[in-house]
Design an enzyme around this catalytic site. Structure first.
Site, PDB file in Angstrom:
ATOM      1  CE  LYS A 127      -1.784   2.128   3.973  1.00 11.69           C
ATOM      2  NZ  LYS A 127      -0.738   2.776   4.772  1.00 11.69           N
ATOM      3  CG  HIS A 169      -3.865  -0.675   7.578  1.00 11.40           C
ATOM      4  ND1 HIS A 169      -3.276  -1.539   6.687  1.00 11.40           N
ATOM      5  CD2 HIS A 169      -2.960   0.308   7.790  1.00 11.40           C
ATOM      6  CE1 HIS A 169      -2.061  -1.092   6.381  1.00 11.40           C
ATOM      7  NE2 HIS A 169      -1.855   0.026   7.037  1.00 11.40           N
ATOM      8  CG  HIS A 225       1.348  -3.731   7.862  1.00 12.19           C
ATOM      9  ND1 HIS A 225       0.988  -2.467   7.489  1.00 12.19           N
ATOM     10  CD2 HIS A 225       1.328  -3.726   9.215  1.00 12.19           C
ATOM     11  CE1 HIS A 225       0.764  -1.733   8.562  1.00 12.19           C
ATOM     12  NE2 HIS A 225       0.965  -2.473   9.632  1.00 12.19           N
ATOM     13  CE  LYS A 261      -1.243  -5.020  12.477  1.00 16.44           C
ATOM     14  NZ  LYS A 261       0.031  -4.614  13.020  1.00 16.44           N
ATOM     15  CE  LYS A 286      -0.217   8.236  11.947  1.00 14.41           C
ATOM     16  NZ  LYS A 286       0.371   6.903  11.961  1.00 14.41           N
TER      17      LYS A 286
HETATM   18  C1  BG6 Z   1       0.805   2.116   8.133  1.00 13.95           C
HETATM   19  C2  BG6 Z   1       0.428   3.573   8.191  1.00 13.95           C
HETATM   20  O1  BG6 Z   1       0.337   1.546   6.952  1.00 13.95           O
HETATM   21  O2  BG6 Z   1       0.230   1.462   9.257  1.00 13.95           O
HETATM   22  C3  BG6 Z   1       0.930   4.189   9.475  1.00 13.95           C
HETATM   23  O3  BG6 Z   1       1.011   4.247   7.067  1.00 13.95           O
HETATM   24  C4  BG6 Z   1       0.418   3.426  10.670  1.00 13.95           C
HETATM   25  O4  BG6 Z   1       0.553   5.551   9.561  1.00 13.95           O
HETATM   26  C5  BG6 Z   1       0.691   1.932  10.513  1.00 13.95           C
HETATM   27  O5  BG6 Z   1       1.080   3.913  11.819  1.00 13.95           O
HETATM   28  C6  BG6 Z   1      -0.009   1.144  11.599  1.00 13.95           C
HETATM   29  O6  BG6 Z   1       0.424  -0.171  11.553  1.00 13.95           O
HETATM   30  P1  BG6 Z   1       0.634  -1.014  12.883  1.00 13.95           P
HETATM   31  O7  BG6 Z   1       1.011  -2.381  12.405  1.00 13.95           O
HETATM   32  O8  BG6 Z   1       1.716  -0.324  13.662  1.00 13.95           O
HETATM   33  O9  BG6 Z   1      -0.664  -0.982  13.603  1.00 13.95           O
END
Ligand code: BG6
Length: 532
Positions: free
Chosen positions: A183, A275, A213, A217, A371
């Site tokens: 992505k 996500h 990603h 998980k 955030k």
């Molecule tokens: C990324 C985003 O794809 O995913 C980030 O660009 C975000 O902004 C992150 O912090 C969150 O992933 P994880 O695995 O840390 O929850």
């Protein structure tokens, strides 16, 4: 009567059953990493390969070519990667349990690495790559090649076109050619369609592995097992029993060093159609006929296509101002590096979604992400309908504890169910209690950075955890009305939440309107679980 041994499953025994999968090595292959000197390669791809070596999942016939700009050569590349591995291990991350680097595993990997310097925007590098791969292929006796594009998304299309022109994507004599991209797959519906069209002119859909990603998980993969390997949940999984669903991905980090990227992206694009929709997909799809990639992905596309057009009134955006996060004072978003001082970019987004299908009609799905929130937590909470409590006339219905099934995806991985119980004593007093399952009570901690399964699955050709073109487009299509509405109407109240809080008040009102309330962020976490 059943014996005790049948009724209680000891954690150790359960863990054994869970681990009883056949050891299976990936087939011989050559891996080509574009962006070999970049952060993704150093922090995630190579550490994941190292963990796969330790798990004995990579075959002997395996080679790695790193394509990167700069002054590097094979030995400096290997040295830099080794330094990164040493520092990751020294940091003591749970993804590497050993006290030091496993020298045998690292040697195994390092000896298979070759660096190819050059500019991947120029055609010359592709003819060099072709000769190198011809040589590697004869050494490894395989022409299978996996191209990993660990580069900024603006290069995806052109690298794939170059690969195509150099005939590096052509599959022949049973050897496969696959490409991994990460992505963002576009920045809106139109650009996602354009990117898909561009790469599908060169590659077949079955050659493209689009990584989100979140699907790497374990806890996210477990959602399908929870739903479909148990008899007790699925009968309740519908509009008759579910009142609403809350999906939360709250972070305690700000934009850090990513101001330039983030200011042009925002929370909605960064997290929601990718996500959060993956979580929505896992929790809400219809049972697929099999776990075959296309069966599962077809169900996801169907689900995303059933999302009711989102009204701008059902979308809330926020931007953090100065505040205190985990005890430390932090500055507001507009004062972050590489962020415009009058930025209108949202660092928080909440949506209410409706799904127009037989199972979910009338059940709101509330999604939120942001955030610099109060706690780091990614979770899905299924709120069940209230029981008809006519029996308990003395207890007002609104005071009765709710039945909520909470899937804690990270960081305190587990699941809990809250329900009512009679408080011991002469009166009938009802109290809220919970049953809790925690991963760490049953399973060994996993040594994984989260990319192991994804890379391995790509090598074995299982695309179940990867995004298909139509799924990506259906997700963008669902959020496009919000992107359009927000672009047309800049926010007037930014910054509208303090760093370290639960987000903007408007997000609370989004649920209050329907008689619901967000669960407090991080409420289900057990004590003592660190945030980051
Ligand atoms: C990324 C985003 O794809 O995913 C980030 O660009 C975000 O902004 C992150 O912090 C969150 O992933 P994880 O695995 O840390 O929850």
């Amino acid at each position: 009567m059943t014996s005790t041994s049948e009724t209680s499953v000891a954690p150790a025994a359960a863990a054994k059953v869970a681990r009883a999968t056949a050891d299976r090595q990936a087939p011989p292959a050559n891996l080509v990493i574009f962006g070999a000197g970049g952060d993704l390669t150093k922090r995630l791809v190579v550490p994941a390969l190292y963990n796969l070596v330790r798990a004995r999942r990579l075959p002997d016939a395996f080679s790695i070519v790193g394509v990167g700009r700069g002054e590097e050569d094979t030995s400096s590349w290997r040295r830099n990667l080794r330094q990164m591995m040493d520092s990751l291990i020294a940091d003591g991350g749970g993804e590497f349990r050993a006290a030091g680097l496993d020298e045998a595993a690292w040697d195994w990997l390092e000896h298979r690495m070759t660096f190819l310097p050059g500019d991947f925007t120029r055609p010359e590098i592709y003819s060099k790559l072709k000769s190198l791969l011809a040589q590697q292929s004869s050494n490894q006796r395989t022409s299978n090649v996996l191209f990993y594009l660990a580069v900024a998304d603006k290069f995806f299309g052109s690298i794939i076109e170059h690969l195509g022109r150099a005939e590096l994507t052509r599959q022949s004599n049973g050897a496969w050619r696959r490409v991994i991209i990460e992505k963002p797959f576009g920045h809106d519906l139109a650009s996602a369609r354009a990117l898909n069209a561009q790469i599908l002119r060169i590659l077949g859909e079955d050659q493209i592995y689009r990584i989100d990603h979140f699907l790497g998980k374990e806890t996210v993969q477990n959602i399908l097992v929870l739903r479909f390997a148990n008899g007790i949940f699925e009968p309740l999984w519908n509009r008759d029993h579910v009142s609403h669903v809350q999906i939360t991905a709250a972070e305690t980090v700000g934009v850090e060093t990513r101001g330039k990227f983030y200011d042009g992206t925002g929370a909605l694009r960064d997290m929601v159609p990718n996500h959060l929709f993956q979580l929505l997909g896992m929790i809400a799809i219809e049972p697929p006929v099999s776990f075959n990639a296309n069966d599962v992905r077809a169900k996801k596309t169907e689900l995303f296509s059933a999302i009711h057009p989102i009204s701008p009134d059902d979308a809330v955006r926020g931007q953090y101002g100065a505040g205190t996060v985990l005890g430390k004072p932090v500055r507001g978003y507009r004062h972050e590096a590489n962020v415009a001082p009058n930025s209108m970019t949202e660092t928080y987004a909440a949506l209410k979604l409706g799904i127009d299908n037989w199972r979910w009609a009338g059940v709101p799905f509330y999604l939120r992400t942001g955030k610099y929130l109060a706690a780091r937590t990614t979770e899905i909470a299924i709120h069940f309908r209230q029981a008809p409590y006519a029996l308990f006339r003395e207890t007002p219905v609104e005071r009765l504890p709710r039945n909520i099934l909470t899937l804690r995806l990270q960081p305190d991985e587990g699941l809990s169910v809250s329900f009512s119980a009679k408080r011991p004593g002469q009166d009938i007093e009802i109290d809220g209690v919970a049953m809790d399952f925690s991963y760490h009570d049953y399973f060994e901690p996993l040594t994984a950075v989260g990319y192991e399964t994804l890379i391995y699955d790509c090598l074995i050709g299982d695309a179940m955890l990867f995004q298909r073109a139509d799924t990506v487009e259906a997700a963008w299509c669902a959020v496009q009305p919000v992107l359009d509405a927000w672009a047309a109407r800049p926010p007037s109240d930014f910054p509208n939440y303090a760093a370290g809080s639960s987000g903007p008040d408007a997000a609370d009102r989004l649920l209050q309107r329907d008689g619901h309330a967000w669960l407090p962020i991080g409420a289900h976490r057990r004590k003592g679980i660190a945030d980051d």
